[in-house]
Structure formats: structure tokens, C-alpha cells
Write a protein that holds these residues in place. Structure first.
Motif, mmCIF file in Angstrom:
data_model
loop_
_atom_site.group_PDB
_atom_site.id
_atom_site.type_symbol
_atom_site.label_atom_id
_atom_site.label_comp_id
_atom_site.label_asym_id
_atom_site.label_seq_id
_atom_site.Cartn_x
_atom_site.Cartn_y
_atom_site.Cartn_z
ATOM 1 N N ASN A 158 0.723 -1.169 -0.078
ATOM 2 C CA ASN A 158 -0.007 -0.079 0.145
ATOM 3 C C ASN A 158 0.922 1.232 0.018
ATOM 4 O O ASN A 158 1.600 1.514 -0.871
ATOM 5 C CB ASN A 158 -0.871 0.020 1.369
ATOM 6 N N GLU A 159 0.779 2.025 0.966
ATOM 7 C CA GLU A 159 1.499 3.257 1.022
ATOM 8 C C GLU A 159 2.833 2.937 1.662
ATOM 9 O O GLU A 159 3.937 3.911 1.840
ATOM 10 C CB GLU A 159 0.844 4.238 1.644
ATOM 11 N N ASN A 160 3.210 1.932 2.171
ATOM 12 C CA ASN A 160 4.348 1.698 3.035
ATOM 13 C C ASN A 160 5.517 1.055 1.885
ATOM 14 O O ASN A 160 5.449 -0.158 1.404
ATOM 15 C CB ASN A 160 4.287 0.478 4.014
ATOM 16 N N THR A 161 6.473 1.806 1.683
ATOM 17 C CA THR A 161 7.509 1.623 0.694
ATOM 18 C C THR A 161 8.730 0.786 1.643
ATOM 19 O O THR A 161 9.393 1.477 2.413
ATOM 20 C CB THR A 161 8.039 2.633 -0.086
ATOM 21 N N VAL A 162 8.968 -0.565 1.366
ATOM 22 C CA VAL A 162 9.894 -1.115 2.184
ATOM 23 C C VAL A 162 11.299 -1.255 1.336
ATOM 24 O O VAL A 162 12.260 -1.051 1.768
ATOM 25 C CB VAL A 162 9.435 -2.668 2.203
ATOM 26 N N LEU A 163 11.226 -1.417 0.084
ATOM 27 C CA LEU A 163 12.562 -1.231 -0.797
ATOM 28 C C LEU A 163 12.200 -0.217 -1.924
ATOM 29 O O LEU A 163 11.201 -0.411 -2.637
ATOM 30 C CB LEU A 163 12.746 -2.498 -1.193
ATOM 31 N N LYS A 164 13.188 0.667 -2.414
ATOM 32 C CA LYS A 164 13.048 1.686 -3.277
ATOM 33 C C LYS A 164 14.295 1.398 -4.021
ATOM 34 O O LYS A 164 15.447 2.128 -3.674
ATOM 35 C CB LYS A 164 12.788 2.650 -2.781
ATOM 36 N N ASP A 165 14.239 1.138 -5.584
ATOM 37 C CA ASP A 165 15.263 1.272 -6.299
ATOM 38 C C ASP A 165 16.610 0.454 -5.870
ATOM 39 O O ASP A 165 17.876 1.332 -5.857
ATOM 40 C CB ASP A 165 15.550 2.681 -6.849
ATOM 41 N N VAL A 166 16.505 -0.736 -5.283
ATOM 42 C CA VAL A 166 17.713 -1.443 -5.020
ATOM 43 C C VAL A 166 18.484 -2.205 -6.052
ATOM 44 O O VAL A 166 17.657 -2.868 -6.608
ATOM 45 C CB VAL A 166 17.325 -1.894 -3.438
ATOM 46 N N SER A 167 19.614 -2.002 -5.886
ATOM 47 C CA SER A 167 20.628 -3.019 -6.645
ATOM 48 C C SER A 167 21.762 -3.450 -5.887
ATOM 49 O O SER A 167 22.212 -2.779 -4.944
ATOM 50 C CB SER A 167 21.036 -1.835 -8.045
ATOM 51 N N PHE A 168 21.925 -4.677 -6.351
ATOM 52 C CA PHE A 168 23.390 -5.398 -5.393
ATOM 53 C C PHE A 168 23.793 -6.621 -6.522
ATOM 54 O O PHE A 168 23.273 -6.857 -7.331
ATOM 55 C CB PHE A 168 22.727 -5.841 -4.215
#
Length: 633
Positions: free
Chosen positions: A333-343
Motif C-alpha cells: 500500500n503506502e508503505n515502501t519497503v525497498l526503493k530502487d535497490v541494486s546489488f
């Protein structure tokens, strides 16, 4: 404080404790250890008065206040905000305040000495409790256990089981009992909260008994170890590390004594057999027989047969790249847990994914395991065989299956005998493998899940809290197996002993970004890098895919300092209001007709003024620090 005398406790045909004695003294810090099922929780219930022994007596000091934290508290439900649930620890003080109000109204028209005496006694009790800081103390404990300020007005029932347990732990700590019993208090805590709890428990004056599988937690807190083994209690002075050394020395001494006694017995028996028929030796033979009959036999040290012993095997060697993620994002919903993560994860990487709960660690592992939808791209390398151990592994076990059926369905290419051999390594032998999953303990279910993981022969393991429900010997066995594992893994854990020496890289999630800590685990715990990282740290922290980590760390530290400053500011306002109320009472001429009451109000006024001065100093220091941090932004 508490004395256990000749206690025997049984469940059905199983004896947990047999004729034990134990005296618990004032101010002691005790670690209670033993294998799963040895009876630790049962013994704590006995001390708390929730169980009665079949034989023996439990004597408790009169008016002893006992606080007992255990997993069965999860049945508690309420719609009240968590701040109110925690503050219910002060119900006695609240009742005291209500009675003071009643007495105050009565004394307005009735100056009976008995009323005035009761009022004075209750007022002293009220002031001694430092009631003016109860709300601040409650918020401090809740926030120390990981809650945000914005969480404190949320209803208790809206939180998950682990977070509800934290609220109940906070309530118990605020009660400040004379004897505090803690049964696995770290089960639902992350590393920062565990460190806070350690510091808190080090400062409390009461007696504390802690049943825990966390070595570091026990090492830092306890001064005595009580071990339940073979239905008996063995008491050792010192922390857990000292207990290990002392136990080994005790067992070595016991084994030597046993062997010497066996040699003596054999010598006496040989003498008896040789000279039994000779009349001239009859007296010596009878003397030797009486010696053996009176001899108190020493038991040998039992071989440790109930510790899992296994070693993970790989089916094949993977390529150099294990897995890579590109622009991974995940929201609920409105809770962003990961955003634009690279590894990137390379062959041989041993990664510890650590940090505060609720940041997305389990979510990231589920994404890697292909069990969670997400935005972005995930690439798996050549010949990678992956296996996933879920945090709530019991949900992945079929309760209707037997142990053998559960593992056979997971590993159809193995023969029944091969599976039996593997289950034996995980302490399931004979008819044990025919037990239904639904009757197993938490530790047994964890071992079934580990056996299934073992049979995958994967070269890349994803492990989410694998030590949950395991006793210390099983944790040691798992750590040894992973230390020898030639493949790669990512492990989520809050057990510092388990992680130490087993991980080469440390990842944590902050503000929906995946970050890497450039230092060892101990330095991360001490510095609390995710919350207090700054350019002056000995070690540094960087985001894996965003170079502005230091800037974000400074802003986060600034926001934390600002919240602390605002909190002190509110406390000052509250204290000023209390001082004004007392000043109004001092301005009332009626007060001076009662010398005793006047002296008490005057003392209260001085105490409040002292508190205000101390808080004002903290306010000024916090303001100066805030200004310095603003200049750095």
C-alpha cells in the motif's frame, strides 16, 4: 527471597525435576540454561506460583512482588493504545492518586486525624514513586524496545504478536518487581532493542532470572548460571562463558573420579573372588564386601548424544555470480519497503542481513527466494541451486504429516533409508520419525525444517532467523555446519554469537535502501550504525546503490536529535504546569493551618524545582547540539 526444598515435578510418566533444592537470594542475576524440554519454563512457573510440585515446598518471602514474562502472554488482548497498556504497570499509583483526591474532598469538611494520617502516608507513597515522570518513563521504555513515537497511540491489537510481546515486556519492566523472571525475552527483539534491554537490566536493583539461548545476552547480564540436566540443578558462579569452562572442568573431574572408583571396585572384586574360599582371609573378604556395599557409586559423564551433527553438502559448484538485483522496489500500500535497490552476490559471499525489525529484511529474502512479487529485475547466476529457510518455518510444515512423510515429500529422489540416516543426524531416530508434525515442540519443528534444507544440497542458502526455537547445542551445530559450508548464504539473525565469525559482509536496510556496513558485527552493534552513523565514526557505512549515504545519515541523526529536543521541551512544559499547581496550593492560607501537610507540599515544591533545573540543563545541551548539527547540513 525464594527457597525450593526437595522439589519433584512430573508430567505424566516423565520426571522433569527430582528432589532439587535451590535458594534464590536478593540482588542475584541468574541465567537458567538447559536443553529444549529440560524444564526451564516449568521451573520458572514453579517459582512464580503458577505450578505446584508433586513433592517438596516452595517458600517465598512475604509480600514478594514477582514479575513473569513468558510466551503465553500472547493470549492477552485489548483495544487500548500501547502507551496505556504499558502504563497499566502503575495501576497501584493510579489508585493511590484517586484515593488522595477522595481524602482531599473529605478533609475539606472533616479534620479527623485518621484521614490526615492516611493522606500523609499516601502522599509520601505518591511522591516516592516519582509519578511526575511516569509517562516519560513509559515512553522511554517503549521507544527503547523499538517503538516509534507515532506508534504509542496505536491500539494494542493492531500490532503483530512479536510487537505485542514487546509492549507486555515494557509493562513488566515498568512494574519493577522484586523478582523478575524472563523466559526467552529476546525472541521478539532486534539487535538495537536487545542492546537497550541489556543496558536497562544492568541498572535495575531487583533479582533477575533469565532463561535464554542467547550467549551474549547471558554473558553481559548474569553472575550465576543454573543448569537443568538429568532432572537436577547444577549451579555455577560467573556468566555463560565461565559456566562452559567450569562445566568442562567438573565433567573431567567427575570422569576421572568415576574411573578411579571403577579401578578400586575391580580391585576389591578381584580380591574377593580370589580369597573367598580361604578361611584365613575370611575377615578381609567380608570387610571388602561391606566396603563395596556401602560405597556411594559415582556415575560416569553421560555422552552427548542429543546434539545434531551434520554438514551441508553442495550438489554442484555455481558460477562466479550468484545473483544480482537491479532497481528492486517493493511497497505494501503506502508503505515502501525497498526503493530502487541494486546489488550483487558473488560466489562464496557470507552475508549477514541485520538491523531493526520492520525494515524489510524478510521481504528481501522472500524476493530473492521467488516468493514475493516486486518491481525491477532479478538475475540468478549459472548453476545456482537455492534453498530458503523461512522465519515462520512451521507454516511450511504440514501438521498432518509424520516427520518421515514431511521429509519424503520434500526429497522424493532419496530412499527411505537415506532419509532415516539424515533424520538421525537431526536427532530423530527409531519411532520418533513417525511422530505427527502437529505434536512436535518448536525446537523439533526447527530441526525438521533444517533436515529438509540439508537434503536440497543447495549452493546458495537464504536463512531467515534459523536459530529461533533452537537450544544452544543445536545453535552451535548449525553454526559449525555453516562455517564449513563452501557455498554462499544470506542469513537474517539477531543472535550475535551465532553471527560472529560466520559472516564476511553486513547488510542492513534503512529508509528503503540496502546499505552495507564497513566493519565487523561488534562495531555495528556498538555504534548502532543504522541510527547514529556520522562522518566522525571510526567505521563508515555506505549505501550499496546510492552514494549520498553520509548525507542521509547526518539528516537522520539530526531528526533524531530534534525529536529528543522536542521531547524534553514537552517535559519542561508539563513540569512547569505541575510547579504552578503546587504554587497555588502554597498560596492557600488554609494549608498553613496544618504544619505536617505544609512541610510535605513544600518538600514537593523543592523536588519539582530540582527536577526542573536538571531538565533545563538537558534542554540547553540538546539545543546547542541541535544547532551544531544544523550547521553540518
Amino acid at each position: 527471597m525464594v527457597s525450593l526444598q526437595h522439589i519433584t515435578l512430573e508430567f505424566g510418566a516423565r520426571s522433569l525435576l527430582h528432589n532439587i533444592n535451590w535458594h534464590i537470594g536478593k540482588g542475584e542475576r541468574i541465567g537458567l540454561v538447559g536443553r529444549n524440554g529440560a524444564g526451564k519454563s516449568t521451573l520458572l512457573k514453579l517459582i512464580a506460583g503458577e505450578l505446584s510440585p508433586q513433592e517438596g515446598f516452595v517458600n517465598r518471602q512475604r509480600e514478594l512482588r514477582i514479575g513473569f514474562f513468558h510466551q503465553e502472554l500472547l493470549s492477552f488482548q485489548t483495544e487500548a493504545p500501547i502507551r496505556d497498556v504499558a502504563m497499566s504497570a502503575f495501576d497501584e499509583i493510579n489508585r493511590c492518586w484517586q484515593r488522595l483526591q477522595e481524602l482531599s474532598q473529605q478533609m475539606a469538611s472533616n479534620q479527623q486525624e485518621s484521614l490526615m494520617q492516611e493522606y500523609g502516608e499516601l502522599l509520601h507513597q505518591f511522591e516516592t514513586a516519582n509519578v511526575y515522570q511516569l509517562k516519560a518513563r513509559t515512553e522511554e521504555v517503549l521507544e527503547g524496545l523499538g517503538f516509534q513515537t507515532s506508534d504509542l497511540d496505536r491500539p494494542f491489537h493492531t500490532f503483530s504478536g512479536g510487537w505485542r510481546m514487546r509492549v507486555l515486556l515494557a509493562r513488566l519492566l515498568l512494574q519493577q518487581p522484586d523478582l523478575l523472571l524472563l523466559d526467552e525475552p529476546t525472541n521478539h527483539l532486534d539487535l538495537p532493542s536487545m542492546q537497550w534491554l541489556e543496558n536497562y537490566l544492568q541498572q535495575i536493583p531487583g533479582t533477575c532470572i533469565i532463561a535464554s539461548h542467547d550467549r551474549h545476552f547471558l554473558d553481559r547480564l548474569v553472575e550465576k548460571i543454573v543448569e537443568i540436566d538429568q532432572q537436577q540443578l547444577f549451579i555455577y558462579t560467573g556468566n555463560y562463558s565461565a559456566y562452559i569452562a567450569q562445566k568442562q572442568a567438573r565433567q573431567e573431574h567427575q570422569q576421572r573420579t568415576y574411573e578411579n572408583q571403577q579401578a578400586f571396585i575391580q580391585h576389591q572384586q578381584a580380591f574377593i573372588e580370589r580369597f573367598r574360599a580361604k578361611a584365613t582371609k575370611a575377615a578381609q573378604v567380608q570387610s571388602a564386601i561391606r566396603k563395596l556395599e556401602k560405597l556411594e557409586r559415582i556415575d560416569p559423564v553421560e555422552a552427548t548424544t542429543n546434539t545434531p551433527r551434520f554438514q551441508f553438502r553442495m550438489q554442484r559448484e555455481p558460477g562466479r555470480l550468484i545473483m544480482s538485483g537491479h532497481h528492486i522496489s517493493k511497497s505494501y500500500n503506502e508503505n515502501t519497503v525497498l526503493k530502487d535497490v541494486s546489488f550483487e552476490i558473488m560466489r562464496g559471499d557470507k552475508i549477514g542481513l541485520i538491523g531493526a525489525n520492520g525494515r524489510g529484511k524478510s521481504t528481501l529474502l522472500r524476493i530473492l527466494a521467488g516468493q514475493e512479487s516486486f518491481e525491477g529485475k532479478l538475475h540468478t547466476g549459472h548453476h545456482v541451486v537455492m534453498a530458503y529457510y523461512a522465519q515462520h518455518h512451521t507454516e511450511q510444515l504440514n501438521p498432518a504429516n509424520t516427520i518421515l512423510q514431511e521429509v519424503e515429500q520434500h526429497a522424493p529422489s532419496y530412499t527411505t533409508q537415506e532419509i532415516r540416516n539424515v533424520l538421525g543426524q537431526f536427532l530423530f531416530s527409531g519411532d520418533d520419525i513417525l511422530k505427527p508434525i502437529q505434536v512436535l515442540s518448536g525446537g523439533e519443528k526447527a530441526r525438521v525444517a533444517l533436515a529438509k534444507l540439508f537434503l536440497t544440497q543447495a549452493n546458495f542458502l537464504l536463512l531467515d532467523e534459523p536459530t529461533n526455537h533452537l537450544d544452544i547445542p543445536s545453535i552451535d551445530a548449525l553454526k559449525q555446519a555453516l562455517s564449513n559450508f563452501p557455498g554462499s548464504y544470506i542469513v537474517v539473525s539477531h543472535d550475535r554469537y551465532f553471527l560472529e565469525g560466520m559472516i564476511q559482509r553486513i547488510w542492513y536496510i534503512e529508509n528503503a535502501q540496502l546499505c552495507e556496513w564497513q566493519g565487523d558485527l561488534i562495531s555495528w552493534v556498538q555504534q548502532k550504525a543504522f541510527a547514529t552513523a556520522s562522518s566522525s565514526s571510526t567505521y563508515t557505512s555506505r549505501q550499496i546503490n546510492q552514494p549520498a549515504a553520509e548525507e542521509r545519515a547526518r539528516r537522520k541523526a539530526y531528526q533524531q536529535q530534534k525529536r529528543q529536543f522536542e521531547k524534553i521541551e514537552k517535559q519542561l512544559d508539563t513540569l512547569q504546569a505541575e510547579i504552578r499547581n503546587v504554587e497555588l496550593r502554597l498560596a492557600d492560607p488554609v494549608l498553613y493551618a496544618n504544619k505536617q501537610e505544609f512541610l510535605k507540599i513544600e518538600q514537593l515544591y523543592r523536588n519539582l524545582q530540582s527536577q526542573y533545573q536538571d531538565l533545563q540543563t538537558r534542554y540547553e545541551e540538546a539545543f546547542e547540539r541541535l544547532m551544531e548539527m544544523e550547521k553540518e547540513l
